[in-house]
Design a protein around this motif. Structure first.
Motif, PDB file in Angstrom:
ATOM      1  N   SER A 116       0.827  -1.208   0.000  1.00  0.00           N
ATOM      2  CA  SER A 116       0.000   0.000   0.000  1.00  0.00           C
ATOM      3  C   SER A 116       0.861   1.257   0.000  1.00  0.00           C
ATOM      4  O   SER A 116       0.576   2.229  -0.707  1.00  0.00           O
ATOM      5  CB  SER A 116      -0.930   0.000   1.217  1.00  0.00           C
ATOM      6  OG  SER A 116      -1.828  -1.093   1.186  1.00  0.00           O
ATOM      7  N   ALA A 120       1.167   3.777  -3.347  1.00  0.00           N
ATOM      8  CA  ALA A 120       0.805   5.191  -3.230  1.00  0.00           C
ATOM      9  C   ALA A 120       1.968   6.081  -3.676  1.00  0.00           C
ATOM     10  O   ALA A 120       1.772   7.088  -4.375  1.00  0.00           O
ATOM     11  CB  ALA A 120       0.416   5.513  -1.794  1.00  0.00           C
ATOM     12  N   TYR A 121       3.187   5.696  -3.294  1.00  0.00           N
ATOM     13  CA  TYR A 121       4.363   6.492  -3.682  1.00  0.00           C
ATOM     14  C   TYR A 121       4.574   6.476  -5.195  1.00  0.00           C
ATOM     15  O   TYR A 121       4.868   7.517  -5.804  1.00  0.00           O
ATOM     16  CB  TYR A 121       5.611   5.963  -2.977  1.00  0.00           C
ATOM     17  CG  TYR A 121       6.887   6.546  -3.522  1.00  0.00           C
ATOM     18  CD1 TYR A 121       7.256   7.848  -3.224  1.00  0.00           C
ATOM     19  CD2 TYR A 121       7.699   5.799  -4.373  1.00  0.00           C
ATOM     20  CE1 TYR A 121       8.425   8.402  -3.747  1.00  0.00           C
ATOM     21  CE2 TYR A 121       8.861   6.330  -4.891  1.00  0.00           C
ATOM     22  CZ  TYR A 121       9.218   7.636  -4.576  1.00  0.00           C
ATOM     23  OH  TYR A 121      10.359   8.169  -5.104  1.00  0.00           O
ATOM     24  N   LYS A 129       2.381   6.014  -7.614  1.00  0.00           N
ATOM     25  CA  LYS A 129       1.356   6.824  -8.273  1.00  0.00           C
ATOM     26  C   LYS A 129       1.672   8.305  -8.117  1.00  0.00           C
ATOM     27  O   LYS A 129       1.586   9.084  -9.082  1.00  0.00           O
ATOM     28  CB  LYS A 129      -0.017   6.516  -7.678  1.00  0.00           C
ATOM     29  CG  LYS A 129      -1.147   7.326  -8.298  1.00  0.00           C
ATOM     30  CD  LYS A 129      -2.488   6.994  -7.667  1.00  0.00           C
ATOM     31  CE  LYS A 129      -3.603   7.862  -8.259  1.00  0.00           C
ATOM     32  NZ  LYS A 129      -4.926   7.562  -7.629  1.00  0.00           N
ATOM     33  N   TYR A 130       2.052   8.699  -6.921  1.00  0.00           N
ATOM     34  CA  TYR A 130       2.425  10.086  -6.633  1.00  0.00           C
ATOM     35  C   TYR A 130       3.639  10.502  -7.465  1.00  0.00           C
ATOM     36  O   TYR A 130       3.674  11.586  -8.052  1.00  0.00           O
ATOM     37  CB  TYR A 130       2.725  10.199  -5.142  1.00  0.00           C
ATOM     38  CG  TYR A 130       3.297  11.514  -4.684  1.00  0.00           C
ATOM     39  CD1 TYR A 130       2.474  12.608  -4.430  1.00  0.00           C
ATOM     40  CD2 TYR A 130       4.664  11.652  -4.457  1.00  0.00           C
ATOM     41  CE1 TYR A 130       3.005  13.810  -3.977  1.00  0.00           C
ATOM     42  CE2 TYR A 130       5.199  12.847  -4.012  1.00  0.00           C
ATOM     43  CZ  TYR A 130       4.363  13.924  -3.769  1.00  0.00           C
ATOM     44  OH  TYR A 130       4.891  15.110  -3.328  1.00  0.00           O
ATOM     45  N   THR A 189      -0.107  16.375  -3.423  1.00  0.00           N
ATOM     46  CA  THR A 189      -1.058  15.265  -3.309  1.00  0.00           C
ATOM     47  C   THR A 189      -2.370  15.588  -4.028  1.00  0.00           C
ATOM     48  O   THR A 189      -3.011  14.685  -4.579  1.00  0.00           O
ATOM     49  CB  THR A 189      -1.339  14.931  -1.838  1.00  0.00           C
ATOM     50  OG1 THR A 189      -1.825  16.099  -1.162  1.00  0.00           O
ATOM     51  CG2 THR A 189      -0.089  14.418  -1.150  1.00  0.00           C
ATOM     52  N   LEU A 219      -4.573  11.940  -5.458  1.00  0.00           N
ATOM     53  CA  LEU A 219      -4.543  10.809  -4.543  1.00  0.00           C
ATOM     54  C   LEU A 219      -5.806  10.760  -3.686  1.00  0.00           C
ATOM     55  O   LEU A 219      -6.339  11.792  -3.289  1.00  0.00           O
ATOM     56  CB  LEU A 219      -3.313  10.882  -3.629  1.00  0.00           C
ATOM     57  CG  LEU A 219      -1.935  10.834  -4.284  1.00  0.00           C
ATOM     58  CD1 LEU A 219      -0.855  10.861  -3.214  1.00  0.00           C
ATOM     59  CD2 LEU A 219      -1.775   9.609  -5.169  1.00  0.00           C
ATOM     60  N   GLU A 253      -4.671   6.810   0.106  1.00  0.00           N
ATOM     61  CA  GLU A 253      -3.353   6.843  -0.525  1.00  0.00           C
ATOM     62  C   GLU A 253      -2.460   7.908   0.099  1.00  0.00           C
ATOM     63  O   GLU A 253      -1.252   7.692   0.267  1.00  0.00           O
ATOM     64  CB  GLU A 253      -3.512   7.084  -2.028  1.00  0.00           C
ATOM     65  CG  GLU A 253      -4.155   5.919  -2.770  1.00  0.00           C
ATOM     66  CD  GLU A 253      -4.457   6.227  -4.225  1.00  0.00           C
ATOM     67  OE1 GLU A 253      -4.387   5.312  -5.056  1.00  0.00           O
ATOM     68  OE2 GLU A 253      -4.772   7.407  -4.523  1.00  0.00           O
ATOM     69  N   TRP A 301      -1.149   6.411   3.383  1.00  0.00           N
ATOM     70  CA  TRP A 301      -0.034   5.479   3.207  1.00  0.00           C
ATOM     71  C   TRP A 301       1.209   6.195   2.707  1.00  0.00           C
ATOM     72  O   TRP A 301       2.343   5.828   3.082  1.00  0.00           O
ATOM     73  CB  TRP A 301      -0.416   4.363   2.243  1.00  0.00           C
ATOM     74  CG  TRP A 301      -1.445   3.405   2.760  1.00  0.00           C
ATOM     75  CD1 TRP A 301      -2.681   3.161   2.255  1.00  0.00           C
ATOM     76  CD2 TRP A 301      -1.310   2.583   3.920  1.00  0.00           C
ATOM     77  NE1 TRP A 301      -3.348   2.233   3.017  1.00  0.00           N
ATOM     78  CE2 TRP A 301      -2.523   1.857   4.047  1.00  0.00           C
ATOM     79  CE3 TRP A 301      -0.304   2.379   4.864  1.00  0.00           C
ATOM     80  CZ2 TRP A 301      -2.733   0.952   5.078  1.00  0.00           C
ATOM     81  CZ3 TRP A 301      -0.516   1.471   5.893  1.00  0.00           C
ATOM     82  CH2 TRP A 301      -1.719   0.769   5.991  1.00  0.00           C
ATOM     83  N   LEU A 302       1.042   7.233   1.901  1.00  0.00           N
ATOM     84  CA  LEU A 302       2.184   7.965   1.377  1.00  0.00           C
ATOM     85  C   LEU A 302       3.007   8.609   2.491  1.00  0.00           C
ATOM     86  O   LEU A 302       4.236   8.677   2.406  1.00  0.00           O
ATOM     87  CB  LEU A 302       1.714   9.037   0.389  1.00  0.00           C
ATOM     88  CG  LEU A 302       2.800   9.900  -0.263  1.00  0.00           C
ATOM     89  CD1 LEU A 302       3.744   9.042  -1.102  1.00  0.00           C
ATOM     90  CD2 LEU A 302       2.167  10.994  -1.114  1.00  0.00           C
TER      91      LEU A 302
END
Length: 503
Positions: free
Chosen positions: A185, A189-190, A192-193, A347, A352, A356, A359-360
């Motif tokens: 997770s 998230a990282y 995608k960011y 973000t 996000l 997300e 979790w980031l």
């Protein structure tokens, strides 16, 4: 104290500059929807079917190789327009049968110790394939990556011009452990960011990229121009990226060239700080003669990661609280507000979800833990290599072998020991140990263990004991080389394969 005050001020200025630098990319990332709309329009245009060459470097540790080859063998892309080649590093202790073809892929077995490194093996193959076949583009793919059935089709649509194309990466989790789910997770998230706030933004600005050596597309003209690839590790990839940029080779990011990786195999390693700094010093004199995109890429070498930013700001905040006379509290507070605004704004731009973002925020903690594990592993390996208790005149290697007890085959281990110029072999299977006498040649030691096992009704299935084996003297006393009369491959006396036939 003047020196320390100066260093604290420089660190504060450095973080302010980094915030401004990041803000430019976040502002540009607001156009991500328009970016995808433009990409879809250009990708919808019918393009010619390019001839693609997929190159995979693999070893016996890559257990998912066959799954990858199976997917590549069933692509939506027409088979006459692509070939799959596996450069397979076969270690001396690898008892797996030698394969020349699997799932439509041609396997090139590298057994020469001079070409055991990834880069040497790949470049040896690349130099050969460029002269023999005419491909439009070469795809370097990691053996532990996961691809979809439209992987090659997406690559063909993404290639618009001569250059190097970098793809996107995603993570999957095949385990049910809570720790693996949490890790997946955080990393998902990282990624995608990072894709939106850095990769796509750099693509919009048309800036160079740090390549991913396990998901990389290079057009044929660029590969011929460069004459080599350097994908051994993260440091090699950084050096190759800078060499591409310095030669005015365009690198592009394509979010459609997607590969996935199991979270347990995700690589947290990054180019070392020492290597980044040395490369900065090396390329810095060129900034006067290059374009702005190259200058930015040189400055990119000094970019900190999230862990460094968090630790540095925490350090400055503590100093501002306990030593206000040495560092401005207002400057530190403003820096904190700027960093927080930068994170929140990024973000939002990255679109996000709330989960997300949650979790980031744990990514720096996850990164620090993984860095600690890498450091421990590195120190452990150095300790083993530099162990004071290792006898200088004793060397040994352990290989897996196959034996037959008259009823069935079973696996065993052979310790090949070199001690004070003499050779011996130790047979191990469960709690059973059989040791040979000492001989001048490993060939004789292996013959002795074969004799002792035969006396117990056990056949050792090594190449030396196979009737298809032919000795190849190399001019040394301890001859270890031979040739298989079936596969015509160069082999070592202790290797084994499915074609074993007792002498």
């Amino acid at each position: 104290m003047i020196v320390f005050d100066t260093l604290f001020a420089l660190l504060t200025i450095y973080l302010f500059i980094y915030c401004i630098y990041r803000m430019f990319f976040c502002i540009k990332a607001r156009n991500v929807n328009k970016y995808f709309e433009m990409q879809e329009k250009t990708r919808s245009i019918i393009v010619e079917k390019r001839k693609l060459c997929i190159i995979i470097f693999a070893t016996h540790r890559d257990k998912n190789l066959d799954k990858l080859l199976d997917v590549l063998n069933n692509q939506t892309y027409s088979k006459e327009n692509y070939q799959v080649h596996v450069v397979y590093q076969k270690d001396e202790g690898d008892s797996e049968p030698i394969r020349d073809f699997a799932y439509g892929a041609q396997i090139h077995n590298i057994q020469n110790p001079d070409y055991f490194s990834k880069d040497k093996a790949l470049n040896l193959f690349v130099q050969k394939i460029i002269t023999e076949d005419k491909f439009d583009a070469f795809i370097f793919l990691g053996a532990n990556r996961i691809v979809g059935e439209k992987y090659l089709e997406n690559i063909n649509k993404s290639i618009k011009e001569s250059g190097v194309y970098v793809g996107s990466i995603a993570t999957v989790n095949e385990k049910e452990q809570l720790a693996k789910k949490i890790k997946n997770s955080i990393v998902s998230a990282y990624l995608k960011y990072n894709d939106i706030t850095k990769s796509i933004s750099r693509s919009i600005y048309e800036l160079p990229f740090l390549i991913d050596g396990e998901n990389l597309v290079i057009t044929a003209d660029v590969l011929e121009k460069m004459g080599y690839v350097s994908l051994e590790d993260k440091d090699s990839e950084l050096e190759f990226s800078l060499d591409l940029a310095s030669n005015d080779v365009k690198t592009c990011f394509s979010p459609y060239i997607v590969t996935a990786i199991d979270i347990k195999n995700y690589d947290f390693r990054t180019p070392s700080l020492v290597n980044r700094f040395s490369l900065f010093i090396h390329y810095f004199p060129l900034i006067m003669f290059k374009n702005n995109s190259f200058r930015e890429f040189i400055a990119f070498l000094l970019r900190p990661n999230s862990l460094f930013v968090l630790v540095s700001y925490s350090f400055l905040l503590i100093l501002a609280i306990y030593f206000p006379s040495h560092i401005s509290q207002i400057a530190v507070i403003l820096l904190g507000v700027f960093l927080l605004f930068n994170f929140v704004f990024s973000t939002i731009v990255a679109q996000l979800k709330g989960s997300e973002v949650f979790w980031l925020m744990f990514y720096p903690l996850c990164l620090s833990w993984q860095k600690l594990k890498l450091l421990i592993n590195t120190l452990t390996m150095r300790s083993i290599i530099n162990s004071e208790y290792e006898e200088e005149n004793v060397n040994s290697a352990t290989i897996n072998a196959v034996a037959n007890n008259g009823k069935k085959d079973f696996t065993c281990k052979l310790d090949l020991v070199s001690e004070d110029g003499m050779r011996k072999v130790v047979f191990r299977e469960g709690n059973r140990f059989i040791v040979t006498d000492s001989f001048l040649r490993m060939y004789d030691a292996l013959a002795d263990i074969t004799y002792k096992l035969n006396s117990k009704g056990i056949i050792l299935k090594t190449c030396q004991n196979c009737k298809n084996f032919s000795m190849r003297p190399d001019g040394t006393l301890d001859c270890l080389n031979g040739k298989c009369m079936i596969s015509n491959s160069e082999i070592l006396i202790w290797n084994g394969c499915q074609y074993f036939s007792k002498r």
